[in-house]
Design a protein around this motif. Sequence first.
Motif, PDB file in Angstrom:
ATOM      1  N   GLU A   1       1.081  -1.399   0.139  1.00 13.40           N
ATOM      2  CA  GLU A   1       0.446  -0.451   0.165  1.00 13.40           C
ATOM      3  C   GLU A   1       1.079   0.792  -0.030  1.00 13.40           C
ATOM      4  O   GLU A   1       0.285   2.433  -0.090  1.00 13.40           O
ATOM      5  CB  GLU A   1      -1.185   0.454   1.183  1.00 13.40           C
ATOM      6  N   GLN A   2       2.370   0.666   0.068  1.00  9.09           N
ATOM      7  CA  GLN A   2       3.238   2.874   0.607  1.00  9.09           C
ATOM      8  C   GLN A   2       3.708   2.568  -1.621  1.00  9.09           C
ATOM      9  O   GLN A   2       3.717   1.668  -1.906  1.00  9.09           O
ATOM     10  CB  GLN A   2       3.519   2.409   1.359  1.00  9.09           C
ATOM     11  N   ASN A   3       3.543   4.036  -1.663  1.00 10.26           N
ATOM     12  CA  ASN A   3       3.618   4.339  -3.215  1.00 10.26           C
ATOM     13  C   ASN A   3       5.282   5.740  -3.221  1.00 10.26           C
ATOM     14  O   ASN A   3       4.964   6.212  -2.721  1.00 10.26           O
ATOM     15  CB  ASN A   3       2.346   4.664  -3.409  1.00 10.26           C
ATOM     16  N   LEU A   4       5.670   4.464  -4.059  1.00 12.16           N
ATOM     17  CA  LEU A   4       7.356   5.296  -3.262  1.00 12.16           C
ATOM     18  C   LEU A   4       7.270   6.141  -5.149  1.00 12.16           C
ATOM     19  O   LEU A   4       7.100   5.818  -5.488  1.00 12.16           O
ATOM     20  CB  LEU A   4       8.659   4.993  -3.157  1.00 12.16           C
ATOM     21  N   GLN A   5       7.452   7.151  -5.037  1.00 15.12           N
ATOM     22  CA  GLN A   5       7.670   7.987  -5.876  1.00 15.12           C
ATOM     23  C   GLN A   5       8.759   9.047  -6.049  1.00 15.12           C
ATOM     24  O   GLN A   5       9.175   9.477  -4.942  1.00 15.12           O
ATOM     25  CB  GLN A   5       6.444   9.237  -6.499  1.00 15.12           C
ATOM     26  N   LEU A   6       9.395   8.874  -7.337  1.00  9.59           N
ATOM     27  CA  LEU A   6      10.246  10.363  -7.422  1.00  9.59           C
ATOM     28  C   LEU A   6       9.933  11.557  -8.197  1.00  9.59           C
ATOM     29  O   LEU A   6       9.580  11.809  -9.062  1.00  9.59           O
ATOM     30  CB  LEU A   6      11.694   9.756  -8.425  1.00  9.59           C
ATOM     31  N   LEU A   7       9.699  12.843  -7.224  1.00 10.69           N
ATOM     32  CA  LEU A   7       9.609  14.050  -7.957  1.00 10.69           C
ATOM     33  C   LEU A   7      10.399  14.656  -7.622  1.00 10.69           C
ATOM     34  O   LEU A   7      12.063  14.861  -7.388  1.00 10.69           O
ATOM     35  CB  LEU A   7       8.867  14.295  -6.459  1.00 10.69           C
ATOM     36  N   GLN A   8      10.754  15.938  -8.512  1.00 12.92           N
ATOM     37  CA  GLN A   8      11.309  16.940  -9.109  1.00 12.92           C
ATOM     38  C   GLN A   8      11.063  18.401  -8.158  1.00 12.92           C
ATOM     39  O   GLN A   8       9.742  18.806  -8.427  1.00 12.92           O
ATOM     40  CB  GLN A   8      11.569  17.232 -10.000  1.00 12.92           C
ATOM     41  N   HIS A   9      12.130  18.615  -7.566  1.00 14.40           N
ATOM     42  CA  HIS A   9      12.201  20.177  -6.973  1.00 14.40           C
ATOM     43  C   HIS A   9      11.910  21.479  -8.344  1.00 14.40           C
ATOM     44  O   HIS A   9      12.634  20.666  -9.410  1.00 14.40           O
ATOM     45  CB  HIS A   9      13.134  20.459  -6.194  1.00 14.40           C
TER      46      HIS A   9
END
Lengths: 189, 322
Positions: free
Chosen positions: A154-162
């Motif tokens: 149920e955990q959703n790890l995402q790479l994001l960009q500042h």
Amino acid sequence: MSAADIKLPNAEQLLNDLAHKIEPLLQANTALVGIQSGGAWLMQRLLVLLADSISTHAIEHGTLDVSFYRDDFAQRGLKSETRPSQIPFDVDNKHIILIDDVFYTGRTTRAAMNELFDYGRPASITLVALVNRGGRELPIAPQIVGIDVPLDAEQNLQLLQHSNGTLYLALQPSLSSTPSSTIKTDSHE
Amino acid sequence: MNNPQLDQDGRLRHLLSIEGLPKKILNQILDTAESFVGVAEREVKKVPLLRGKTVCNLFFENSTRTRTTFEIAAKRLSADVISLNVNSSSQSKGETILDTVDNLIAMHADMFVVRHSQSGAAHFIAKHVPPHIHVINAGDGRHSHPTQGLLDVFTIRKYKPDLHNLRVAIVGDILHSRVARSEIHALTSLGVPEVRVIAPKTLLPAQVEKLGVHVYHDMKAGLKDVDVIMMLRLQNERMSGAMLPSAQEYFKTYGLTQDKLRLAKSDAIVLHPGPMNRGVEIDSSVADGAQSVILPQVTYGIAVRMAVMAMLAGGQGGGTQS
């Protein structure tokens, strides 16, 4: 485990580690391919970090949006935003370094490999992931990994960009991260 | 209001007309089409999205180009395609439209592409089919031809990306043209500030101004400073009675020649939905000239039709994926 319990690794640090691990693989006839969107950001950054080797060996690069190859299309349809895949080089006989942000079920990788083969016959494909979160559903695994972070389904790890372009990892609301095998089809199906 | 084109969650279920489609969906179709353009330039010109689906082209009225491009679009999505020219088969034996449709549903068709000389035919079929079946209007009478309108706007956007800063003229037989209607709706919905129609009074529908266009009867005034010229075909087969003196006379007044093209901006582009009547609505030197984007329209039409089919066939759509 709640989101607060997990200390997420520093994506920028992982990116530097990845660059060191990838560098020995770079030779003539290698090409970098990033999977949209996180993998494409990583690739752009690697182009800068590895600029010397890349120019020495004239290494080419491209991006893939695997929307048209996903195995859950019949359930989920197209996402609202697709980007054109751009592979501006001849894939035949290339050693492809395929870059993804978070490796999970392996289904995205399968889709990406299927798409790559529609461009030509690569000599090899090496899968690189910034994070391997565990939970694979196919006999596919990354050869080069920044870090292993075992997570629950149920955990959703995402790479994001500042906005300044630096990358960071974050746990997002979990709905869209459910493995495709457990997605419920809606009433139309 | 119940919109038959959208499902209860606001996703595209049928494509029947551009009228009534939210701007968001129009943009989604155009953006998705952008991704399909490149598919045709690859070693394998296919993606597996519609693998195992059956698309039925139901053409109650002939159209080689539209049928062919829908066929190619469906095949590039890996669908199985069946094309029926119904006027030459069951209908002539007395079978009704819905009987024909029901028989194809019994053969497990998943999508219908419908062309008919009667306005509203595609709506009629869309109302009849069960929820898992999708209908695309490929032209119904004088009413609508949504994929043509979309591919025209897609082509314009390719050459002139800033739609909010364009002056577009549609020239010719507006009265009989479902293409013109679809174009006008698409252009105004997507924010083109000035759409002109140029035609003789006899080829304009009553109250055409209500569609939000500026009306001209004279090419000189109408073409002045436009960025885009969309020519229409003179619809000989739909023409009843003497609306025009002669084809030669029409060409003199409304045919697009190099001289008239010079009235538009120097970088103006020229579109035509085909098939062209050379020497009637358009001069060959313009049709084959540097400002013509008539063949790119055909190429982009395939990508646009792929986008529409892919959006219809996908179960839910709109979600984010990781």
